[in-house]
Design a protein around this motif. Structure first.
Motif, PDB file in Angstrom:
ATOM      1  N   THR A  96       9.131  14.509   2.515  1.00 17.33           N
ATOM      2  CA  THR A  96      10.269  13.603   2.681  1.00 17.33           C
ATOM      3  C   THR A  96      10.023  12.221   2.108  1.00 17.33           C
ATOM      4  O   THR A  96      10.957  11.468   1.893  1.00 17.33           O
ATOM      5  CB  THR A  96      10.636  13.465   4.170  1.00 17.33           C
ATOM      6  OG1 THR A  96       9.499  12.927   4.850  1.00 17.33           O
ATOM      7  CG2 THR A  96      11.006  14.808   4.759  1.00 17.33           C
TER       8      THR A  96
ATOM      9  N   GLN B 171      15.063  14.460 -12.867  1.00 15.57           N
ATOM     10  CA  GLN B 171      15.428  14.785 -11.500  1.00 15.57           C
ATOM     11  C   GLN B 171      15.040  16.224 -11.162  1.00 15.57           C
ATOM     12  O   GLN B 171      14.532  16.509 -10.079  1.00 15.57           O
ATOM     13  CB  GLN B 171      16.940  14.594 -11.320  1.00 15.57           C
ATOM     14  CG  GLN B 171      17.400  14.723  -9.889  1.00 15.57           C
ATOM     15  CD  GLN B 171      17.030  13.499  -9.051  1.00 15.57           C
ATOM     16  OE1 GLN B 171      17.485  12.409  -9.330  1.00 15.57           O
ATOM     17  NE2 GLN B 171      16.196  13.677  -8.043  1.00 15.57           N
TER      18      GLN B 171
ATOM     19  N   GLN C  32      25.907   4.227  -7.513  1.00 13.63           N
ATOM     20  CA  GLN C  32      24.716   3.518  -7.968  1.00 13.63           C
ATOM     21  C   GLN C  32      25.025   2.038  -8.220  1.00 13.63           C
ATOM     22  O   GLN C  32      24.257   1.144  -7.859  1.00 13.63           O
ATOM     23  CB  GLN C  32      24.204   4.179  -9.253  1.00 13.63           C
ATOM     24  CG  GLN C  32      22.852   3.645  -9.713  1.00 13.63           C
ATOM     25  CD  GLN C  32      21.706   4.144  -8.849  1.00 13.63           C
ATOM     26  OE1 GLN C  32      21.443   5.331  -8.789  1.00 13.63           O
ATOM     27  NE2 GLN C  32      21.010   3.229  -8.184  1.00 13.63           N
TER      28      GLN C  32
ATOM     29  N   VAL D 248      20.773  12.155  -5.616  1.00 15.69           N
ATOM     30  CA  VAL D 248      21.090  11.824  -7.008  1.00 15.69           C
ATOM     31  C   VAL D 248      20.691  10.415  -7.371  1.00 15.69           C
ATOM     32  O   VAL D 248      19.989  10.197  -8.340  1.00 15.69           O
ATOM     33  CB  VAL D 248      22.596  12.028  -7.298  1.00 15.69           C
ATOM     34  CG1 VAL D 248      22.904  11.668  -8.741  1.00 15.69           C
ATOM     35  CG2 VAL D 248      22.990  13.464  -6.992  1.00 15.69           C
ATOM     36  N   ILE D 249      21.120   9.462  -6.605  1.00 17.16           N
ATOM     37  CA  ILE D 249      20.896   8.090  -7.028  1.00 17.16           C
ATOM     38  C   ILE D 249      19.610   7.554  -6.420  1.00 17.16           C
ATOM     39  O   ILE D 249      19.048   8.140  -5.493  1.00 17.16           O
ATOM     40  CB  ILE D 249      22.093   7.188  -6.670  1.00 17.16           C
ATOM     41  CG1 ILE D 249      22.152   6.990  -5.162  1.00 17.16           C
ATOM     42  CG2 ILE D 249      23.392   7.744  -7.230  1.00 17.16           C
ATOM     43  CD1 ILE D 249      23.013   5.824  -4.777  1.00 17.16           C
ATOM     44  N   SER D 250      19.148   6.472  -6.986  1.00 18.25           N
ATOM     45  CA  SER D 250      17.902   5.889  -6.498  1.00 18.25           C
ATOM     46  C   SER D 250      18.186   4.633  -5.685  1.00 18.25           C
ATOM     47  O   SER D 250      19.266   4.054  -5.761  1.00 18.25           O
ATOM     48  CB  SER D 250      17.009   5.531  -7.667  1.00 18.25           C
ATOM     49  OG  SER D 250      17.478   4.368  -8.299  1.00 18.25           O
TER      50      SER D 250
ATOM     51  N   ILE E 161      12.948   6.584 -13.304  1.00 13.48           N
ATOM     52  CA  ILE E 161      12.435   6.988 -11.987  1.00 13.48           C
ATOM     53  C   ILE E 161      12.754   5.940 -10.936  1.00 13.48           C
ATOM     54  O   ILE E 161      13.134   6.253  -9.802  1.00 13.48           O
ATOM     55  CB  ILE E 161      10.906   7.232 -12.069  1.00 13.48           C
ATOM     56  CG1 ILE E 161      10.635   8.468 -12.930  1.00 13.48           C
ATOM     57  CG2 ILE E 161      10.289   7.388 -10.680  1.00 13.48           C
ATOM     58  CD1 ILE E 161       9.196   8.580 -13.404  1.00 13.48           C
ATOM     59  N   GLN E 162      12.641   4.693 -11.333  1.00 10.12           N
ATOM     60  CA  GLN E 162      12.869   3.625 -10.355  1.00 10.12           C
ATOM     61  C   GLN E 162      14.343   3.357 -10.105  1.00 10.12           C
ATOM     62  O   GLN E 162      14.743   3.055  -8.985  1.00 10.12           O
ATOM     63  CB  GLN E 162      12.196   2.328 -10.841  1.00 10.12           C
ATOM     64  CG  GLN E 162      10.674   2.383 -10.847  1.00 10.12           C
ATOM     65  CD  GLN E 162      10.096   2.662  -9.467  1.00 10.12           C
ATOM     66  OE1 GLN E 162       9.522   3.731  -9.232  1.00 10.12           O
ATOM     67  NE2 GLN E 162      10.265   1.718  -8.552  1.00 10.12           N
ATOM     68  N   GLU E 163      15.157   3.461 -11.144  1.00  6.14           N
ATOM     69  CA  GLU E 163      16.522   2.951 -11.014  1.00  6.14           C
ATOM     70  C   GLU E 163      17.619   4.001 -11.081  1.00  6.14           C
ATOM     71  O   GLU E 163      18.758   3.726 -10.736  1.00  6.14           O
ATOM     72  CB  GLU E 163      16.780   1.900 -12.108  1.00  6.14           C
ATOM     73  CG  GLU E 163      15.838   0.717 -11.991  1.00  6.14           C
ATOM     74  CD  GLU E 163      15.966  -0.240 -13.173  1.00  6.14           C
ATOM     75  OE1 GLU E 163      17.016  -0.214 -13.837  1.00  6.14           O
ATOM     76  OE2 GLU E 163      15.007  -0.984 -13.423  1.00  6.14           O
ATOM     77  N   VAL E 164      17.309   5.193 -11.562  1.00  6.47           N
ATOM     78  CA  VAL E 164      18.384   6.168 -11.728  1.00  6.47           C
ATOM     79  C   VAL E 164      18.260   7.349 -10.782  1.00  6.47           C
ATOM     80  O   VAL E 164      19.200   7.682 -10.074  1.00  6.47           O
ATOM     81  CB  VAL E 164      18.431   6.694 -13.177  1.00  6.47           C
ATOM     82  CG1 VAL E 164      19.567   7.711 -13.321  1.00  6.47           C
ATOM     83  CG2 VAL E 164      18.600   5.543 -14.148  1.00  6.47           C
ATOM     84  N   ILE E 165      17.127   7.981 -10.757  1.00  3.65           N
ATOM     85  CA  ILE E 165      17.040   9.208  -9.978  1.00  3.65           C
ATOM     86  C   ILE E 165      16.540   8.898  -8.566  1.00  3.65           C
ATOM     87  O   ILE E 165      15.994   7.832  -8.296  1.00  3.65           O
ATOM     88  CB  ILE E 165      16.140  10.251 -10.663  1.00  3.65           C
ATOM     89  CG1 ILE E 165      14.681   9.795 -10.621  1.00  3.65           C
ATOM     90  CG2 ILE E 165      16.592  10.513 -12.093  1.00  3.65           C
ATOM     91  CD1 ILE E 165      13.708  10.900 -10.936  1.00  3.65           C
ATOM     92  N   SER E 166      16.734   9.862  -7.704  1.00  6.40           N
ATOM     93  CA  SER E 166      16.307   9.666  -6.321  1.00  6.40           C
ATOM     94  C   SER E 166      15.042  10.462  -6.043  1.00  6.40           C
ATOM     95  O   SER E 166      14.698  11.382  -6.767  1.00  6.40           O
ATOM     96  CB  SER E 166      17.411  10.124  -5.369  1.00  6.40           C
ATOM     97  OG  SER E 166      17.442  11.542  -5.334  1.00  6.40           O
TER      98      SER E 166
END
Lengths: 337, 337, 337, 337
Positions: free
Chosen positions: B2, B286, D286, D26-28, B23-28
């Motif tokens: 988690t 992702q 986002q 989905v989003i970060s 990685i930091q700003e777009v995907i979770s």
């Protein structure tokens, strides 16, 4: 010349009969004064729909008539050479359906015969050159704004082939159109042909090599590829994309009537050449009538028919033997400009 | 799992830095916990934008950290093998940018190494497989409604090539994408390559063979042609048309915003891959994060990277020596399914 | 009838002269035997290009000639009624350019006159009905597969308007085409018109209300909207989308030659109607010649001309006074089927 | 702010649950720390898939938690006002699904409440503004190269409407999107609405007025028409064409995957908004997370929600009573820029 041009139509099969209809009912300035067919009954049936149209079984006899000013040859390819020689003897101008003749040697004899006459007599039936989209494509290339053509991607798809169609005929009967288009659009002769064989479609008749993928090389280094697929099942598509140094241009997508229904948007695809190129045939014949009445010969000629025959012969050799086959062309008579 | 996945990004050039941002700003579900670069200053600059991100010059040192759960390799190709071997030693999952390695022999060593580990560890960065249009194309082919694929026509055009780009790189750097797409869409290995050379564009740098035309043959008899033109000048275009037994399907026309002005209708063309494939990169990373957190490895793998390397080597030989070059692949470990 | 149809062309302005050319050079089965114009010099110039073509300043005098079998009226709208009445007196069939007459009252007098003759004599020049795309659209609607038409979205754009063009003429001269298309495609009369005025374009001449947005209501409850924009600057576009119960169908996108260059893909837009509708005019005239030679009258007729006039009058009232204006039509003679 | 944003999601129906998934997967930069629903079981089911997510039935209780930094309101429209007021009391930023509230009066109370707070707190869920094509359309308009917008043609089609859908809801639930798009693209308030009723489709439920045709007038004189057709049967289509002084621009044709088979070329049409606008929702959320973490509020706000409500009220009156209905807007607080 203010009276209509009197035309003898040689051959009254599907294509010949359609040209008779076109001359009588679509274009202006011409009428059919004679039809010729070895099958006299077929010729009579066609002539019966035209006022004052004579019927012959011998092309030369038809050409002897004072009512015949010009000849349209739509008989089978092997009969073309004799018909053209007869027309040459009478000094009559000719519109000759493609292929000019079935092989390069006979085509070259016609080149020589026309040269001996001192001037062009024959327009060959490469009707793509009269299609509105191709005409615009050619015009665009000639402006030079896209730069030199480097590659030419062509697709030629038919719903299904006739029962008598052979693997060679994909080259000689179908790709021969792309051969002419490639020469016409690039302004270059074709120097080598390679025919590749993807796995044949389950939709093709047993034994037919279909589709084929043909690579044409031109004297100026352009590369033209042609997908020929005569049993594609879904429609008749003729597409070409020219890739030039500064851009590409594409014809044949045919986006006219667009529908949205049942989860799909799109349009229909023509099902054969009579649908796709009807206007081009009209323009072709009209151009010929008009030039003839002016005493000129324009459009694709015997040299173009010969070059196509030579390329197709090389193509058939590549299909049969594999690998790249160079094209040998006779010296081009200065006569052809 | 988690808590977010801790990722070490190896290589902080253009591609590596973009992955850090993604990685930091777009995907979770993930965060960058370490960056690695032989250029320590460059690595520091990138790390400075990320909370709690360590900086290393040695990939193995980064992988030793308890904060690193997985590795994203975006260093130059020649450094990939060592980085992957280090990750294998630590048991860490990897997303490795394409090409897997610069040549087939080194790629094959990685195949062996992964096999020795008893399970897949690596996803290779063939991101076309995550592009929405390609995904739909693949899905359509898999329904079987179009029948078997017979031919695959592909176009790959860039506005202009970088100064260091060589003629070989049109194959190894650009066509390698189409190599993977061809394998993926047909589900078949490539058995032979022929590279043809149309005349080079005046828009290409002196000495660069550009465009090239590549013909790929697959084990199942499909034929794939690829136009690669890295100095086309007008835009970035990636197009593919699959010709099947009962129909064709095409992606890459990109008809979204259509304008009509100044005598023209149409749309704009993306100018590079960051514009065209931004979403695909997002989905790719992702998918990797999600699979990793589930303890799985999915998507293109080492075998795919190796096969691409082998095909490209054959391609370069065809480019240099002419003619058709057969592709020799090692036996495929059953391991890869 | 085996001899060519002898046609008197009334009016030798741009449209009349073009019809003379078409009859002589494009279509088959007809010839121009007389031209008529109040400007005798203009008529002489046109007749000089046609063998055996008489010149008149009085339509009735031309119609008295034994060489005249039929009449094509291309004079200004206010002269149409007299010309048609003269043709009626002689029993000659007529192709009459649109508008039939300048107003509904005079058009209704022609309806009465034709009814008194006991049979249709006149085909009106609504040439959209002969355009290949519209013909396919109509045919599709008639199959019933899309269900009933509910809405019809139409765009009619010209590059620039002539100096004499008035705000009313956007309705009477331009939208009159869409009025006929709406009636033809839906098979319903128009019952009300509302003309809306968006802010006028800076590209329109001072004082001209351009663009306008016209809403037409039909007897069956369909709604048709028309954007008319005669100074759009960028091209000549005629587009129509029919929204039916189960789908839509669209014509006029004109996707034929598609280029990619300089960051844009797309095609060119026709610059005027002569380019867009040349084939339609050919088909229109040919259809008339053919029907006439068979002793029939087909295609749009006087009732269609009258209905268009009545709708346009309502449209002009809506434009001037605002709001919705109902259309009052006379009872339709059973005679028109 | 380096820790993820803690979000309370109010409402766990279809839309709320989808936002929970989006934030988590989905989003970060964000996580769901609480969900709220009057249906506690439904809330629990959604929270069960999220680590450490609290469950509440009262929005205010959720907002009292230290874990909640921001609020996403996805409850039914009538519950929005209370939820927003509670968030205002706590000083929490809000992303509120459209419609802002069910009517203009309640929306105007929120305008007042936000004004009293001295700064924007709310982003309203008009997600078209985040769709890639619309974003490009807006950007193109802002360059000014097309000139002023004069007309805006919009199509909004759904396959079928839900059973509870009323004739008014075509305006308030569907056209409200076009109301916002029209305001956003033109930068002008809407001053009058006219709703026209073409004959209803046989495919619409008994009694539902579908399709409808809506004409919007803007303060600057632009005219926007909207076809809303919620039982079109064939797909989900959202299209817009802006007609400007020097050209037009169009979005929504969605030409990505193009097939040719069975006599047709074309592509598929999305079947609902989750397919068509998935990326837009991602970008929307986002953008909100990012702005919130920066302490800012961007995107469409309360004023936009209020204006949409006011226009829709006028639209419903036009639908019910016929004719053109003027829109009355309160004075726009300078506060909204």
């Amino acid at each position: 010349m203010t009276t209509p041009l009197g035309i003898a139509v040689i051959g009254t099969g599907r294509m010949g009969a359609d040209h008779v209809r076109r001359i009588q009912e679509v274009i202006s300035g011409a009428r059919v004064t004679a039809v010729v067919d070895v099958d006299a009954e077929r010729a009579k049936a066609v002539a019966g729909r035209v006022d004052g149209c004579a019927v012959h079984t011998d092309p030369a006899a038809a050409m002897a008539s004072a009512e015949v000013d010009a000849v349209l040859v739509a008989s089978p390819g092997p009969a073309h050479e004799a018909a053209l020689m007869a027309a040459f003897a009478r000094g009559l101008p000719v519109l000759c359906e493609k292929p000019l003749t079935p092989d390069a040697a006979s085509a070259l004899r016609l080149v020589e015969a026309e040269r001996a006459l001192g001037g062009r007599r024959v327009q060959v039936g490469f009707m793509r050159r009269y299609d509105a989209e191709y005409v615009r494509l050619k015009a665009l290339l000639e402006t030079g704004q896209l730069g030199r053509p480097l590659m030419l991607h062509q697709r030629h798809r038919n719903v299904a082939s006739a029962s008598f169609f052979t693997s060679d005929m994909l080259i000689t009967d179908s790709v021969s159109h792309e051969v002419d288009v490639t020469r016409w659009l690039t302004g270059q002769e074709i120097t080598a042909v390679t025919v590749l064989r993807p796995t044949s479609s389950a939709g093709a008749p047993e034994g037919l090599i279909d589709p084929q993928f043909v690579v044409l090389e031109t004297a100026g280094g352009a590369l033209a590829d042609v997908e020929i697929f005569v049993n594609c099942g879904f429609g008749y598509q003729v597409q070409a994309e020219v890739v030039c140094e500064r851009g590409t241009a594409r014809v044949g997508d045919g986006h006219d009537l667009v529908t949205a229904m049942a989860g799909r948007w799109g349009g229909s695809i023509a099902q054969d050449w009579t649908e796709r190129f009807a206007d081009a045939y009209d323009r072709e014949v009209q151009a010929w009538v008009d030039a003839t009445r002016r005493g000129e010969v324009t459009g694709p000629g015997i040299w173009d028919g010969y070059a196509a025959a030579a390329v197709c012969e090389a193509g058939v050799r590549s299909l049969r033997e594999g690998g790249r086959v160079e094209v040998e062309l006779a010296a081009r008579p200065t006569f052809y400009g």
